[in-house]
Design a protein around this motif. Sequence first.
Motif, PDB file in Angstrom:
ATOM      1  N   ALA A  90     -12.399  34.243  -4.980  1.00  0.00           N
ATOM      2  CA  ALA A  90     -11.147  34.782  -4.451  1.00  0.00           C
ATOM      3  C   ALA A  90     -10.848  36.066  -5.217  1.00  0.00           C
ATOM      4  CB  ALA A  90     -10.007  33.796  -4.619  1.00  0.00           C
ATOM      5  N   PHE A  91     -10.283  37.071  -4.526  1.00  0.00           N
ATOM      6  CA  PHE A  91     -10.045  38.372  -5.129  1.00  0.00           C
ATOM      7  C   PHE A  91      -8.561  38.709  -5.076  1.00  0.00           C
ATOM      8  CE2 PHE A  91     -14.426  38.179  -3.912  1.00  0.00           C
ATOM      9  CZ  PHE A  91     -15.084  38.772  -4.967  1.00  0.00           C
ATOM     10  N   ALA A  92      -8.069  39.280  -6.196  1.00  0.00           N
ATOM     11  CA  ALA A  92      -6.638  39.555  -6.314  1.00  0.00           C
ATOM     12  C   ALA A  92      -6.432  40.826  -7.115  1.00  0.00           C
ATOM     13  CB  ALA A  92      -5.939  38.382  -6.994  1.00  0.00           C
ATOM     14  N   ASP A  93      -5.178  41.294  -7.123  1.00  0.00           N
ATOM     15  CA  ASP A  93      -4.804  42.448  -7.925  1.00  0.00           C
ATOM     16  C   ASP A  93      -4.986  42.105  -9.400  1.00  0.00           C
ATOM     17  OD1 ASP A  93      -2.976  44.285  -9.479  1.00  0.00           O
ATOM     18  OD2 ASP A  93      -2.637  45.093  -7.482  1.00  0.00           O
ATOM     19  N   SER A  96      -4.023  36.135  -3.133  1.00  0.00           N
ATOM     20  CA  SER A  96      -5.410  36.557  -3.241  1.00  0.00           C
ATOM     21  C   SER A  96      -6.107  36.431  -1.896  1.00  0.00           C
ATOM     22  CB  SER A  96      -6.133  35.733  -4.302  1.00  0.00           C
ATOM     23  OG  SER A  96      -6.005  34.362  -4.005  1.00  0.00           O
ATOM     24  N   THR A  97      -7.284  36.988  -1.820  1.00  0.00           N
ATOM     25  CA  THR A  97      -8.080  36.978  -0.606  1.00  0.00           C
ATOM     26  C   THR A  97      -9.350  36.191  -0.866  1.00  0.00           C
ATOM     27  OG1 THR A  97      -7.241  39.151   0.037  1.00  0.00           O
ATOM     28  CG2 THR A  97      -9.282  38.415   1.090  1.00  0.00           C
ATOM     29  N   LEU A  98      -9.635  35.232  -0.005  1.00  0.00           N
ATOM     30  CA  LEU A  98     -10.868  34.463  -0.121  1.00  0.00           C
ATOM     31  C   LEU A  98     -11.984  35.219   0.569  1.00  0.00           C
ATOM     32  CD1 LEU A  98      -9.594  30.845   0.571  1.00  0.00           C
ATOM     33  CD2 LEU A  98     -10.311  31.803  -1.594  1.00  0.00           C
ATOM     34  N   GLY A  99     -13.026  35.557  -0.191  1.00  0.00           N
ATOM     35  CA  GLY A  99     -14.139  36.272   0.402  1.00  0.00           C
ATOM     36  C   GLY A  99     -14.786  35.504   1.538  1.00  0.00           C
ATOM     37  N   VAL A 107      -9.169  45.153  -9.614  1.00  0.00           N
ATOM     38  CA  VAL A 107      -9.496  43.915  -8.900  1.00  0.00           C
ATOM     39  C   VAL A 107     -10.038  42.872  -9.873  1.00  0.00           C
ATOM     40  CG1 VAL A 107     -10.856  42.890  -7.019  1.00  0.00           C
ATOM     41  CG2 VAL A 107     -10.034  45.256  -6.827  1.00  0.00           C
ATOM     42  N   VAL A 108      -9.654  41.624  -9.644  1.00  0.00           N
ATOM     43  CA  VAL A 108     -10.291  40.503 -10.328  1.00  0.00           C
ATOM     44  C   VAL A 108     -10.854  39.548  -9.287  1.00  0.00           C
ATOM     45  CG1 VAL A 108      -8.876  40.582 -12.415  1.00  0.00           C
ATOM     46  CG2 VAL A 108      -8.135  39.189 -10.474  1.00  0.00           C
ATOM     47  N   GLY A 109     -11.972  38.935  -9.652  1.00  0.00           N
ATOM     48  CA  GLY A 109     -12.497  37.825  -8.868  1.00  0.00           C
ATOM     49  C   GLY A 109     -12.257  36.537  -9.629  1.00  0.00           C
ATOM     50  N   GLN A 110     -11.841  35.494  -8.921  1.00  0.00           N
ATOM     51  CA  GLN A 110     -11.536  34.229  -9.598  1.00  0.00           C
ATOM     52  C   GLN A 110     -12.180  33.070  -8.850  1.00  0.00           C
ATOM     53  OE1 GLN A 110      -7.127  34.469  -9.752  1.00  0.00           O
ATOM     54  NE2 GLN A 110      -7.339  34.648 -11.980  1.00  0.00           N
ATOM     55  N   GLU A 111     -12.556  32.088  -9.630  1.00  0.00           N
ATOM     56  CA  GLU A 111     -13.120  30.888  -9.039  1.00  0.00           C
ATOM     57  C   GLU A 111     -12.052  30.164  -8.232  1.00  0.00           C
ATOM     58  OE1 GLU A 111     -14.368  27.958 -11.857  1.00  0.00           O
ATOM     59  OE2 GLU A 111     -16.067  27.365 -10.612  1.00  0.00           O
ATOM     60  N   VAL A 112     -12.452  29.621  -7.098  1.00  0.00           N
ATOM     61  CA  VAL A 112     -11.514  28.884  -6.260  1.00  0.00           C
ATOM     62  C   VAL A 112     -11.413  27.464  -6.807  1.00  0.00           C
ATOM     63  CG1 VAL A 112     -10.991  28.059  -3.944  1.00  0.00           C
ATOM     64  CG2 VAL A 112     -12.118  30.277  -4.258  1.00  0.00           C
ATOM     65  N   VAL A 113     -10.252  27.157  -7.359  1.00  0.00           N
ATOM     66  CA  VAL A 113     -10.032  25.847  -7.964  1.00  0.00           C
ATOM     67  C   VAL A 113      -9.205  24.996  -7.017  1.00  0.00           C
ATOM     68  CG1 VAL A 113      -9.012  24.603  -9.896  1.00  0.00           C
ATOM     69  CG2 VAL A 113     -10.159  26.779 -10.287  1.00  0.00           C
ATOM     70  N   ARG A 114      -9.647  23.806  -6.779  1.00  0.00           N
ATOM     71  CA  ARG A 114      -8.875  22.878  -5.949  1.00  0.00           C
ATOM     72  C   ARG A 114      -7.914  22.107  -6.840  1.00  0.00           C
ATOM     73  NH1 ARG A 114     -10.590  22.163  -0.881  1.00  0.00           N
ATOM     74  NH2 ARG A 114      -9.703  20.077  -0.734  1.00  0.00           N
ATOM     75  N   GLU A 141       3.235  22.868   0.944  1.00  0.00           N
ATOM     76  CA  GLU A 141       3.582  22.146   2.166  1.00  0.00           C
ATOM     77  C   GLU A 141       2.337  21.644   2.876  1.00  0.00           C
ATOM     78  OE1 GLU A 141       6.301  22.830   6.161  1.00  0.00           O
ATOM     79  OE2 GLU A 141       5.554  24.546   5.033  1.00  0.00           O
ATOM     80  N   ARG A 142       1.260  22.439   2.844  1.00  0.00           N
ATOM     81  CA  ARG A 142       0.039  22.075   3.549  1.00  0.00           C
ATOM     82  C   ARG A 142      -0.910  21.346   2.603  1.00  0.00           C
ATOM     83  NH1 ARG A 142      -2.034  27.699   5.496  1.00  0.00           N
ATOM     84  NH2 ARG A 142      -1.496  28.089   3.325  1.00  0.00           N
ATOM     85  N   PRO A 143      -1.806  20.535   3.140  1.00  0.00           N
ATOM     86  CA  PRO A 143      -2.752  19.816   2.280  1.00  0.00           C
ATOM     87  C   PRO A 143      -3.883  20.679   1.761  1.00  0.00           C
ATOM     88  CG  PRO A 143      -3.112  19.240   4.587  1.00  0.00           C
ATOM     89  CD  PRO A 143      -1.869  20.072   4.549  1.00  0.00           C
ATOM     90  N   ASP A 144      -3.911  21.978   2.075  1.00  0.00           N
ATOM     91  CA  ASP A 144      -4.921  22.888   1.538  1.00  0.00           C
ATOM     92  C   ASP A 144      -4.698  23.019   0.032  1.00  0.00           C
ATOM     93  OD1 ASP A 144      -6.590  24.888   0.828  1.00  0.00           O
ATOM     94  OD2 ASP A 144      -5.897  26.344   2.318  1.00  0.00           O
ATOM     95  N   ALA A 145      -5.654  22.571  -0.767  1.00  0.00           N
ATOM     96  CA  ALA A 145      -5.440  22.481  -2.219  1.00  0.00           C
ATOM     97  C   ALA A 145      -6.168  23.561  -2.997  1.00  0.00           C
ATOM     98  CB  ALA A 145      -5.889  21.098  -2.713  1.00  0.00           C
ATOM     99  N   ARG A 146      -6.425  24.727  -2.398  1.00  0.00           N
ATOM    100  CA  ARG A 146      -7.036  25.816  -3.155  1.00  0.00           C
ATOM    101  C   ARG A 146      -5.957  26.541  -3.947  1.00  0.00           C
ATOM    102  NH1 ARG A 146     -10.098  28.035   2.070  1.00  0.00           N
ATOM    103  NH2 ARG A 146      -7.932  27.932   2.699  1.00  0.00           N
ATOM    104  N   ALA A 147      -6.143  26.608  -5.248  1.00  0.00           N
ATOM    105  CA  ALA A 147      -5.098  27.127  -6.120  1.00  0.00           C
ATOM    106  C   ALA A 147      -4.681  28.525  -5.722  1.00  0.00           C
ATOM    107  CB  ALA A 147      -5.574  27.115  -7.567  1.00  0.00           C
ATOM    108  N   VAL A 148      -5.648  29.360  -5.366  1.00  0.00           N
ATOM    109  CA  VAL A 148      -5.319  30.757  -5.159  1.00  0.00           C
ATOM    110  C   VAL A 148      -4.629  30.998  -3.828  1.00  0.00           C
ATOM    111  CG1 VAL A 148      -7.134  31.628  -6.650  1.00  0.00           C
ATOM    112  CG2 VAL A 148      -7.658  31.142  -4.264  1.00  0.00           C
ATOM    113  N   SER A 149      -4.658  30.043  -2.907  1.00  0.00           N
ATOM    114  CA  SER A 149      -4.008  30.257  -1.620  1.00  0.00           C
ATOM    115  C   SER A 149      -2.741  29.435  -1.462  1.00  0.00           C
ATOM    116  CB  SER A 149      -4.976  29.903  -0.479  1.00  0.00           C
ATOM    117  OG  SER A 149      -5.315  28.534  -0.525  1.00  0.00           O
TER     118      SER A 149
END
Length: 847
Positions: A382-385, A392-395, A417-424, A466-474
Motif C-alpha cells: 500500500a502506498f501513502a504520503d 493509502s492506495t493499494l497497488g 511516498v512510502v510503501g507499507q505492508e498490508v496488515v490485516r 463499519e465494513r468487515p474489510d480488515a486491511r489496516a491501511v484502508s
Amino acid sequence: MTALTRAQARDLIQGLSHWTRGYAPLPGAADELIGTDGTPRPAWARLAEALGPMSPGDLARGFGSAERHIREVGISYRVHGEAADRAWPVAHLPVVIDAAEWRAIAAGVAQRARLMEALLAEIHAGGEAPDGAPPAAAIVGSPNYLRPLVGVAPPGGRHLSLYAVDIGRGPDGRWWVLNDRTQAPSGAGYALENRIVLSRVYPALMERLRVQRLAPFFAAFRDGLAALGAREEPRVGLLTPGPYSETYFEQATLARYLGLPLVEGDDLVARDGSVYVRTVSGLKRIDVLWRRVDGDYCDPLALDARSRLGVPGLVAALRAGGVAMANMPGAGAVEQPALMGFMALQCRRLLGEDPLLPNIATWWCGEPAAREEALGRLDTLAFADAFVPGPSTLGAELDAAGRAALAARIRARGVDVVGQEVVRLSTTPVWRDGRLEPRPFSLRVYAAATPNGWHVMPGGFARIAERPDARAVSMGEGTLSADVWVLADAPVARVSLVPQERIRRVSGHLPSRAADDLFWLGRYLERAEATTRLVAALAAARLEGGEGGPGDETVVRLEGLVRSLGAVPEEEEEEEDAGEDGDPVGEGADAAPVAALPACDLARTALDDAAAPGSVAASIAFARRAASHLRDRLAPQAWRLVADLSPGAPPGEEAAASPADTLDRAHALLERFAAIAGLVHENMTRSDGWRLLDMGRRIERGLAACRVTGALAGAGATSADLDALLDIVDCQITYRTRYLFGPAPAPVRDLALIDPNSPRSLAFQAERILEHVRALPRLHEDGLPEPPERLAAALARGLAIADAATIDAPTLAGFEADLADLADAIGARYFPRGAAAARPEKLSGLA
C-alpha cells in the motif's frame, strides 16, 4: 476472581449462544473473542460470565440510557469541512484486554514514547546529524518540522508531555504500531466519555470485573503539566483552536475534568518574554500551555503568518523560558510515515534496546534501495504520503495505467511516498441487530510524561470499522469508537481527581473571551424572550378581534414595535417617481418589491424567520453560538436547554398560521426561557461569569422595558395598550392588587420603569447591574469607581428620583442611550482586545 480454564471459558461463551450464534472470525485475521487456538480468550470469557445474567431487555435499557446520555450531554465531533457536529458514535460493547497482555502493551508504548522524546531532542539540538540518524530529508520534509524551534531548549525539559500511538493486532497475534501521534494527540477526552457511557450500560459491572480506572492516568498527566511550570502553583491552560475545531467538545471535556482554563490564541498576549491570559481581572501570567493548536499555527510572527489561532511572540517567550508548552511546537516532526522504517534502528541507537512494539513494515522511497524494493512490489504494498498520515492506495487494486502512474510518481518524487505492508487487523465483537459480529479495529493508547517517568493510560479508545474489510491501511476513520477495558488481577482502588487541599471559595480568573461570550449569551437569551413576549401580546390582541387596521391601535403599535426590532424582513416601497415609460425610477426597478406581511403572518414570522436579525429564531441561533464557545463552563443541563431551544413547531409538524397556534408556541417557548433562567439563578455559583451573564440579561431587559413603554404607554395610550404592556412586563397581578381602577398611564409606567421591586422594571435592572459591577474585580487601587460603575450608578440614581407621570419619549430615549453606553463600557473594561488589555497595578510581573 480466579483465572478461567479454557474449558470454563468455552462453557461461558456457549451460555451466550443467543448472542454468538453464527459468530466466526474473518479469514486470515485474529479475533478478540476467539483466540488463535479456536477457543475464547480469557478476558472475553470473564465479560461473558458477567453478562450472562443480563436479559436482552436489561441490555436494551442500558443501550437506551447510553444513547440518551450522548444526546443530553452533546458528545460530538466534527468531520473536517463540515459545519454541523455529529453525535459521537460509541459501540455498545468494550474491547477487553487482560492484565498480562496489557503490561506488554504498556511497556511497548512507554518505550516508544521515550524513543520519540530522544529523537525530538536530537532533531532540535541542531548541528550535524550523528552517525546512524535518520536521513535529514525524512525529517525536514515534514510540514511539522519547524526550523525556528531548532536550538530552543524546551522549558520544563520535555518536547513531549502527551504521546499517543495507534496499534493493531496482526494475524500472528502480536500488536503492531500503525501510527505515532506526537503533534497534539487527540482522543483522550473521548476515551473518558466512552467510559462514562459504558458505565451507564453496565452499572457495577466494571467494578466486578476489576476494570482499571482512567482517573490515575489523568491525575498523573495533570501533575506532569504542573511540573513543567517554574512556579510552585503554576497556572496551566489548554490552548484550543476554538469551537470550530473537529474535537472541540473533547477539549472542553478535558479542560473541565482537569480543572484547566480553556483558552484561545486571542485570549493570550506575549509580553516581555512571558505569556499572559486576558481576564476580567486584567492580564494574568500563564506558565504552561497544553497545546491543541497545530505547531505551525502557534505564532504568526515566527511561524505561519496566515494563522489566526496562535499568539504573536509565543516562540520568543519559549526561547526566553517564560512559558512551557505540552507538546512543544515541532513535536510533530517525528510522526510522519517516512520515519516508520527507521524506528527499530533508532530504538537500538538512542535507547540501546530492541523495540517491544514493532512497526508495520515501511519503505521510504526517498532511499534508492527502498525505492527499488517498493517498485518491485507494486502489487502487494500500500502506498501513502510520506509526511502526512492519511489514506493509502493499494497497488493491487490499480489497473495497469494507475500502476504505471504510481511508478512514475515514485521515480520522480520518491521522497514523498512510502510503501507499507498490508496488515490485516484483528476483529472485535460488535453488537448488531441482537447478535455479535466481528469488525476490524485499531487501538489508540496514551502515555503521559510525569516526574516519575511515562504513565500509560490503562485503556484508551478503539476505532472500529463499519465494513468487515480488515486491511489496516484502508480502514480509515472507522464508524464506531469503543471503550477499552483492561482487566486487573486484583481489586482496583477508587481514585478521584479531586485534590485534598485547603478549602477555597474563590473561582479561577475568568478569561475575557469567555466573559464576552457569557455576557452575550445573556443578552441574546433575553432578547429572544423579549421578542417572544411581544409576539404573544400581538397574537393575543388578534384573538380579541384586532385586524391590524387603523381601528385597532394596540395591534398597530405592537406590529410597529416588532418591525422596529428587525424581527421581520424590511418592506420595500416602490418609488413614486417614474421614467418616461412609466417604470419606477432607480436601481432595482425590475425587481418585485417585498410585499407587506399580512397581519396574520407577522407574529409567526417574528418567531420563525431566522433571516430577520431581530427575530426569535435569529436571537436563539446567536445564543446557541455563544453557548457553543462555553462548553467547558456550562453544565450539561444548561447546554442542553440552550441547544434544544427552538421557536419552531414540534418535529414533523408545520407551524400553523393562526393567532391561537402562534400564541401557544410563544407560551411554550417562554416556559423554556423560564427554565433556563431558573437554572442560571438557582444552580450557577455567584462567580464573575454568572455576574456577566446576568448583566447581559439585565441590559437587554432594560432596553426592552424602555421600548415597550415608549410604544404602549406614551401620549394617547389606550386602555388596551396599557393592558398589553402589563402582560409584556408580567405585572397584571401586581397592578390589580395595588389599584382598584383599570390601567392608567402613570401607574403602569411606574411598574414598567421605576418600581425597584418589579423584576422587569428598568430600575430593578439598573440596581442589579450596579451590584454586579461593584462585585467584579478592579484594575486600579485608587478607590475611584471605574467607568461601568459610574454609568450604572448614574442610571440608578436617575431612576430613583424619576417621576412616572412626567416620563416622556425624550426621557426614555435618554435611558436607552444610558444603557447602550453602559454596555459599551462593560465591553471596553472586561473584554479588552490587543493593547487594550492591562495588568492590575497591584500585581507584580508574576501575576
